[in-house]
Design a protein around this motif. Structure first.
Motif, PDB file in Angstrom:
ATOM      1  N   ALA A 130      66.151  53.825  66.976  1.00 30.96           N
ATOM      2  CA  ALA A 130      67.259  54.499  67.661  1.00 30.96           C
ATOM      3  C   ALA A 130      66.806  55.723  68.441  1.00 30.96           C
ATOM      4  N   GLY A 131      65.610  56.227  68.130  1.00 34.59           N
ATOM      5  CA  GLY A 131      65.102  57.413  68.807  1.00 34.59           C
ATOM      6  C   GLY A 131      64.140  57.047  69.918  1.00 34.59           C
ATOM      7  N   SER A 132      62.858  57.257  69.684  1.00 30.65           N
ATOM      8  CA  SER A 132      61.850  57.009  70.716  1.00 30.65           C
ATOM      9  C   SER A 132      61.662  55.523  71.003  1.00 30.65           C
ATOM     10  N   GLY A 133      61.965  54.678  70.011  1.00 30.66           N
ATOM     11  CA  GLY A 133      61.850  53.241  70.206  1.00 30.66           C
ATOM     12  C   GLY A 133      60.490  52.661  69.885  1.00 30.66           C
ATOM     13  N   PHE A 134      59.552  53.501  69.381  1.00 29.21           N
ATOM     14  CA  PHE A 134      58.247  52.963  68.995  1.00 29.21           C
ATOM     15  C   PHE A 134      57.606  53.901  67.989  1.00 29.21           C
ATOM     16  N   PHE A 135      56.670  53.367  67.213  1.00 31.73           N
ATOM     17  CA  PHE A 135      55.886  54.157  66.284  1.00 31.73           C
ATOM     18  C   PHE A 135      54.650  54.626  67.022  1.00 31.73           C
ATOM     19  N   GLN A 136      54.475  55.935  67.132  1.00 29.11           N
ATOM     20  CA  GLN A 136      53.398  56.506  67.943  1.00 29.11           C
ATOM     21  C   GLN A 136      52.091  56.495  67.146  1.00 29.11           C
ATOM     22  N   HIS A 137      51.526  55.316  67.036  1.00 33.14           N
ATOM     23  CA  HIS A 137      50.323  55.111  66.240  1.00 33.14           C
ATOM     24  C   HIS A 137      49.737  53.771  66.659  1.00 33.14           C
ATOM     25  N   GLY A 138      48.548  53.448  66.226  1.00 25.01           N
ATOM     26  CA  GLY A 138      48.004  52.132  66.545  1.00 25.01           C
ATOM     27  C   GLY A 138      46.511  52.048  66.372  1.00 25.01           C
ATOM     28  N   HIS A 139      46.030  50.827  66.157  1.00 30.94           N
ATOM     29  CA  HIS A 139      44.606  50.530  66.050  1.00 30.94           C
ATOM     30  C   HIS A 139      44.332  49.207  66.766  1.00 30.94           C
ATOM     31  N   THR A 140      43.100  49.005  67.134  1.00 33.02           N
ATOM     32  CA  THR A 140      42.720  47.784  67.846  1.00 33.02           C
ATOM     33  C   THR A 140      42.997  46.525  67.031  1.00 33.02           C
ATOM     34  N   TYR A 141      42.799  46.591  65.727  1.00 28.02           N
ATOM     35  CA  TYR A 141      42.875  45.378  64.913  1.00 28.02           C
ATOM     36  C   TYR A 141      44.158  45.278  64.102  1.00 28.02           C
ATOM     37  N   LEU A 142      45.221  45.935  64.554  1.00 27.48           N
ATOM     38  CA  LEU A 142      46.524  45.781  63.899  1.00 27.48           C
ATOM     39  C   LEU A 142      46.915  44.303  63.857  1.00 27.48           C
ATOM     40  N   GLY A 143      47.387  43.867  62.701  1.00 24.20           N
ATOM     41  CA  GLY A 143      47.904  42.509  62.587  1.00 24.20           C
ATOM     42  C   GLY A 143      46.908  41.438  62.965  1.00 24.20           C
ATOM     43  N   HIS A 144      45.640  41.636  62.624  1.00 14.68           N
ATOM     44  CA  HIS A 144      44.610  40.676  63.015  1.00 14.68           C
ATOM     45  C   HIS A 144      44.957  39.297  62.476  1.00 14.68           C
ATOM     46  N   PRO A 145      44.992  38.270  63.320  1.00 15.95           N
ATOM     47  CA  PRO A 145      45.489  36.958  62.880  1.00 15.95           C
ATOM     48  C   PRO A 145      44.722  36.351  61.703  1.00 15.95           C
ATOM     49  N   VAL A 146      43.397  36.464  61.709  1.00 17.55           N
ATOM     50  CA  VAL A 146      42.629  35.867  60.605  1.00 17.55           C
ATOM     51  C   VAL A 146      42.870  36.649  59.315  1.00 17.55           C
ATOM     52  N   ALA A 147      42.970  37.961  59.424  1.00 22.88           N
ATOM     53  CA  ALA A 147      43.278  38.771  58.245  1.00 22.88           C
ATOM     54  C   ALA A 147      44.665  38.432  57.704  1.00 22.88           C
ATOM     55  N   CYS A 148      45.621  38.288  58.586  1.00 23.39           N
ATOM     56  CA  CYS A 148      46.977  37.926  58.156  1.00 23.39           C
ATOM     57  C   CYS A 148      46.998  36.538  57.517  1.00 23.39           C
ATOM     58  N   ALA A 149      46.234  35.612  58.082  1.00 19.61           N
ATOM     59  CA  ALA A 149      46.168  34.260  57.510  1.00 19.61           C
ATOM     60  C   ALA A 149      45.578  34.289  56.111  1.00 19.61           C
ATOM     61  N   ALA A 150      44.530  35.079  55.921  1.00 19.11           N
ATOM     62  CA  ALA A 150      43.925  35.194  54.595  1.00 19.11           C
ATOM     63  C   ALA A 150      44.916  35.796  53.608  1.00 19.11           C
ATOM     64  N   ALA A 151      45.576  36.878  54.013  1.00 20.11           N
ATOM     65  CA  ALA A 151      46.522  37.540  53.121  1.00 20.11           C
ATOM     66  C   ALA A 151      47.702  36.638  52.779  1.00 20.11           C
ATOM     67  N   LEU A 152      48.205  35.922  53.766  1.00 21.68           N
ATOM     68  CA  LEU A 152      49.332  35.020  53.515  1.00 21.68           C
ATOM     69  C   LEU A 152      48.924  33.940  52.518  1.00 21.68           C
ATOM     70  N   ALA A 153      47.724  33.406  52.667  1.00 24.11           N
ATOM     71  CA  ALA A 153      47.242  32.385  51.733  1.00 24.11           C
ATOM     72  C   ALA A 153      47.085  32.958  50.331  1.00 24.11           C
ATOM     73  N   VAL A 154      46.538  34.168  50.224  1.00 19.46           N
ATOM     74  CA  VAL A 154      46.390  34.809  48.917  1.00 19.46           C
ATOM     75  C   VAL A 154      47.737  34.977  48.239  1.00 19.46           C
ATOM     76  N   GLN A 155      48.716  35.470  49.000  1.00 20.16           N
ATOM     77  CA  GLN A 155      50.033  35.710  48.403  1.00 20.16           C
ATOM     78  C   GLN A 155      50.730  34.406  48.014  1.00 20.16           C
ATOM     79  N   ARG A 156      50.531  33.370  48.788  1.00 23.80           N
ATOM     80  CA  ARG A 156      51.131  32.084  48.453  1.00 23.80           C
ATOM     81  C   ARG A 156      50.490  31.480  47.201  1.00 23.80           C
ATOM     82  N   VAL A 157      49.180  31.645  47.039  1.00 20.21           N
ATOM     83  CA  VAL A 157      48.511  31.156  45.835  1.00 20.21           C
ATOM     84  C   VAL A 157      49.021  31.904  44.601  1.00 20.21           C
ATOM     85  N   ILE A 158      49.134  33.228  44.713  1.00 17.97           N
ATOM     86  CA  ILE A 158      49.635  34.029  43.587  1.00 17.97           C
ATOM     87  C   ILE A 158      51.024  33.551  43.170  1.00 17.97           C
ATOM     88  N   GLU A 159      51.875  33.303  44.155  1.00 10.09           N
ATOM     89  CA  GLU A 159      53.249  32.876  43.866  1.00 10.09           C
ATOM     90  C   GLU A 159      53.273  31.442  43.329  1.00 10.09           C
TER      91      GLU A 159
END
Length: 443
Positions: A295-324
């Motif tokens: 509602a304010g600035s409309g974005f989070f004033q932060h960031g890194h090159t590898y935010l949301g890296h697809p392979v990292a997200c895929a690994a984490a999603l698989a880990v969490q699905r195995v745990i569940e």
């Protein structure tokens, strides 16, 4: 050191080369196997070489290895966020993906600050945290952390943070108070610190739900975090819980704070999120914080090159699905009871074991030179380093640290074996640790 061009953690010795891993074991180039009883640093929750996680990573690489988040989102990042929000504490609406725990803490600090700027309280600029805590090695995380040894040489570079007492009942609960009274006393100390600084000046209180590497698995006393939550709410201060080490199932519930009946405003997670298969961490945020930025600035004033890296997200999603899928949270609770019982049976009467504490598959053993007075060993003895070396020689990887009590005095050993460990493997861990302790304590 001419044989390497890597800046290793210690410049005077070259560590052995790890060449393989399967289950709870790692193998070096000489063909020797080691039980990874600390999951690295409480990272390897599924052990090494889990086929489901490897398959998910391979599939993601075949589709898309990388896309910058200033241009694109990815299906796997969206799926992981959905998974984490679905299983998060009440009110958590969004996840912000980074590459590890320190980055997650930095992002949480900045998000907390920006929240108050967005809602018209820009005068809030101070954080309160706890002594004998650890929140990461980047400058913001180091500043809120209370690890005296890590902070010392960088102190001139750190922001001013107020530090209050940790929840450390073994050493700091008085004989005339119950655990609940001790927790209330700590909450009053936090309240007094907020009032002294000025309630309208404080951004957040930052705490590990279960203390990690610095003091060796400090478990909160009953009612402590509920009292802390009440203090924060009364003063309009955010509560940031750092579950980088203790979260994502390590203590027997997906989030450690579930066992304390509290919900934070921001929570950092990392190690058990991706299980070490790729570098990943995250901040989980309450909806009202994200809505304020939207509602304010409309974005989070932060960031890194590898935010949301697809392979990292895929690994984490698989880990969490195995745990569940495999019911591993329940397994952690059962295995934790077994491990705690095995540790107490083997070491509970040891003259140099002062305290054995833990939750789930997250345990700490504090060493003392004399039990009655809880006297720590002379730090010049470097007992923690000797224990690590003796355990390593026996094919056991544990996570010892010094400075347990105040940053200089005290030694402990941290255990965080994979969730897939069998009872027999846990008993082997305890047996090898017992032998390592005896050897390290020998005159």
């Amino acid at each position: 050191m001419s044989e390497t061009h890597v800046i290793h953690r210690h410049l005077h010795r070259l560590p052995p080369r790890a060449v393989g891993g399967r289950g709870i074991y790692l193998r070096d180039a000489a063909g020797r196997d080691y039980i990874d009883a600390s999951g690295g640093a409480a990272v390897s929750c599924l052990g090494h070489g889990h086929p489901d996680v490897l398959a998910a990573m391979h599939a993601q690489i075949d589709r898309l290895a990388y896309a910058h988040t200033s241009f694109f989102t990815t299906e796997v990042a969206e799926e992981l966020a959905d998974q984490l929000v679905r299983t998060a504490p009440a009110g958590m609406s969004h996840a912000y993906f980074v590459s590890g725990g320190s980055e997650a803490v930095e992002a949480a600090l900045k998000m907390a600050r920006q929240y108050f700027v967005e809602i018209g309280q820009p005068q809030r600029s101070r954080f309160i945290a706890r002594r004998q805590s650890y929140h990461g090695n980047t400058l913001g995380a180091l500043a809120v952390g209370g690890n005296a040894w890590r902070r010392a040489q960088f102190a001139p570079l750190l922001i001013d943070v107020e530090h209050v007492a940790p929840c450390y009942p073994y050493r700091e609960q008085r004989g005339d108070e119950t655990p609940e009274q001790y927790g209330q006393r700590l909450a009053r100390e936090l309240d007094e610190a907020i009032v002294r600084i000025g309630a309208d000046q404080v951004i957040a209180f930052v705490a590990e739900t279960v203390g990690g590497a610095t003091a060796g698995v400090l478990t909160p006393v009953p009612g402590y975090f509920k009292a802390v939550r009440e203090v924060c709410d009364r003063h309009g201060v955010l509560l940031i819980l750092d579950e980088v080490m203790c979260g994502m199932g390590r203590t027997g519930t997906l989030h450690a704070c579930e066992q304390d009946g509290v919900v934070p405003d921001l929570m950092t997670i990392a190690k058990g999120l991706g299980g070490g298969y790729q570098p990943i961490g995250a901040v989980l945020a309450q909806g009202r914080i994200v809505e304020a930025m939207s509602a304010g600035s409309g974005f989070f004033q932060h960031g890194h090159t590898y935010l949301g890296h697809p392979v990292a997200c895929a690994a984490a999603l698989a880990v969490q699905r195995v745990i569940e899928r495999d019911g591993l949270l329940a397994r952690v609770r059962v295995a934790g009871e077994h491990l705690g019982g095995s540790l107490r049976q083997a070491l509970g009467d040891h003259p140099h074991v002062g305290d054995i504490r833990g939750r789930g598959l997250f345990w700490g053993v504090e060493l003392v030179s004399e039990r009655a007075g809880k006297t720590p060993f002379d730090p010049e003895r470097k007992l923690h380093a000797r224990i690590k070396a003796e355990a390593f020689a026996r094919g056991l990887l544990v996570y010892p640290m010094g400075g347990t009590v105040d940053g200089r005095y005290g030694d402990h050993v941290l255990l965080a074996p994979p969730f897939v460990s069998t009872d027999a493997q846990l008993d082997t861990i305890v047996g090898r640790l017992q032998d390592a302790l005896q050897a390290a304590l020998a005159p």
